[in-house]
Design a protein around this motif. Structure first.
Motif, PDB file in Angstrom:
ATOM      1  N   VAL A   1      13.967  -5.813  -9.394  1.00  0.00           N
ATOM      2  CA  VAL A   1      14.613  -5.757 -10.710  1.00  0.00           C
ATOM      3  C   VAL A   1      14.880  -7.167 -11.236  1.00  0.00           C
ATOM      4  N   ARG A   2      15.399  -8.027 -10.371  1.00  0.00           N
ATOM      5  CA  ARG A   2      15.670  -9.398 -10.804  1.00  0.00           C
ATOM      6  C   ARG A   2      14.389 -10.119 -11.228  1.00  0.00           C
TER       7      ARG A   2
ATOM      8  N   GLY B   1      11.891  -8.794 -12.595  1.00  0.00           N
ATOM      9  CA  GLY B   1      11.410  -8.243 -13.859  1.00  0.00           C
ATOM     10  C   GLY B   1      12.129  -8.788 -15.073  1.00  0.00           C
ATOM     11  N   VAL B   2      13.280  -9.433 -14.864  1.00  0.00           N
ATOM     12  CA  VAL B   2      14.076  -9.967 -15.973  1.00  0.00           C
ATOM     13  C   VAL B   2      13.720 -11.431 -16.182  1.00  0.00           C
TER      14      VAL B   2
ATOM     15  N   ARG C   1      14.504  -8.562 -22.062  1.00  0.00           N
ATOM     16  CA  ARG C   1      15.074  -8.737 -20.726  1.00  0.00           C
ATOM     17  C   ARG C   1      15.501  -7.391 -20.143  1.00  0.00           C
TER      18      ARG C   1
ATOM     19  N   GLY D   1      13.785  -5.422 -16.911  1.00  0.00           N
ATOM     20  CA  GLY D   1      14.528  -4.919 -15.769  1.00  0.00           C
ATOM     21  C   GLY D   1      14.310  -3.433 -15.537  1.00  0.00           C
TER      22      GLY D   1
ATOM     23  N   PHE E   1      12.405  -1.632 -12.385  1.00  0.00           N
ATOM     24  CA  PHE E   1      13.099  -0.608 -11.597  1.00  0.00           C
ATOM     25  C   PHE E   1      12.254   0.649 -11.448  1.00  0.00           C
TER      26      PHE E   1
ATOM     27  N   ILE F   1      23.305  -4.018  -8.729  1.00  0.00           N
ATOM     28  CA  ILE F   1      22.480  -3.646  -9.888  1.00  0.00           C
ATOM     29  C   ILE F   1      23.356  -3.499 -11.125  1.00  0.00           C
TER      30      ILE F   1
ATOM     31  N   LEU G   1      24.247  -6.844 -12.536  1.00  0.00           N
ATOM     32  CA  LEU G   1      23.125  -7.436 -13.271  1.00  0.00           C
ATOM     33  C   LEU G   1      23.008  -6.821 -14.660  1.00  0.00           C
ATOM     34  N   VAL G   2      23.104  -5.502 -14.752  1.00  0.00           N
ATOM     35  CA  VAL G   2      22.992  -4.830 -16.045  1.00  0.00           C
ATOM     36  C   VAL G   2      24.174  -5.194 -16.941  1.00  0.00           C
TER      37      VAL G   2
ATOM     38  N   LEU H   1      23.336  -8.403 -18.471  1.00  0.00           N
ATOM     39  CA  LEU H   1      22.298  -8.264 -19.495  1.00  0.00           C
ATOM     40  C   LEU H   1      22.896  -7.742 -20.807  1.00  0.00           C
TER      41      LEU H   1
END
Length: 230
Positions: A76-77, A79-80, A89, A93, A97, A133, A136-137, A140
């Motif tokens: 996931v990280r 992918g951002v 972004r 993510g 996922f 997770i 992180l979201v 974002l």
């Protein structure tokens, strides 16, 4: 039939081979039904060697949870992309996922179903992964609010709640997508992105929904939906 045994295989490689077999067995059969004999046979090693490397069935399962959680978070990280616009972004993510869960269905089953339903310490391991997770979201969403909203002051509690809701929706959608033939990772990501970004866009443009009896909201043009072809 298990893999061909190779006594000269390096320990680190052999251990990963055992973990691969364990994730497959745990993911498909469940923790309780899985046996060390099955895992050893699939890995192409003796059961005593599994115990020598990875101790008990409980320790083996915990190691599997940690490995799969680490792989999920790293995917996931990765992918951002920090230089992308806010919506890209979040899209990156989500797509990472859903791609990871689609490519690793047994690992996702271990994290999403097995780890959470067999008590401590397994549930705590899965919860730690989820908290990372969600964090992180949350970041974002907060960054998106600052970049796209004229008054970037979404309440901290609201941002945290939105992140929890988005992660929960992603988890449920991933389980559904993996069980539904014909649904690609990109399609699943686009479905959630359109659902989430439309709502987030409304908040960021001051168009929050009000319950009955609340004040009316000013309507403004909605953000463009994300296409699954992106």
């Amino acid at each position: 039939m298990g893999a061909v045994k190779n006594k000269r295989m390096p320990r680190a490689v052999r251990e990963q081979q055992m973990l691969d077999a364990a994730v497959q067995i745990f993911g498909q059969r469940g923790y309780q039904a899985a046996s060390m004999d099955e895992i050893a046979d699939l890995a192409g090693v003796s059961k005593p060697l599994v115990y020598l490397y990875l101790n008990s069935k409980e320790d083996l399962f915990t190691t599997c949870i940690r490995r799969e959680a680490r792989a999920m978070i790293e995917a996931v990280r990765a992918g951002v992309r920090p230089d992308d616009p806010a919506d890209r972004r979040l899209w990156g993510g989500l797509r990472a996922f859903f791609t990871h869960t689609a490519q690793n269905p047994d690992g996702w089953a271990v994290l999403h179903r097995q780890a959470r339903t067999h008590g401590e310490p397994f549930a705590a391991e899965a919860a730690a992964m989820r908290e990372e997770i969600v964090a992180l979201v949350t970041q974002l969403i907060a960054v998106a609010a600052r970049e796209t909203h004229r008054d970037p002051s979404l309440p901290e509690r609201e941002v945290a709640g939105l992140a929890e809701a988005l992660v929960g929706a992603a988890e449920s959608l991933a389980a559904w997508a993996n069980a539904t033939p014909g649904v690609s990772a990109k399609q699943a990501a686009a479905t959630l992105m359109n659902f989430a970004w439309e709502g987030l866009g409304g908040l960021m443009e001051g168009r929050a929904w009000s319950p009955p009896g609340g004040s009316a909201q000013v309507q403004a043009p909605a953000p463009a939906p994300v296409s699954a072809s992106a």
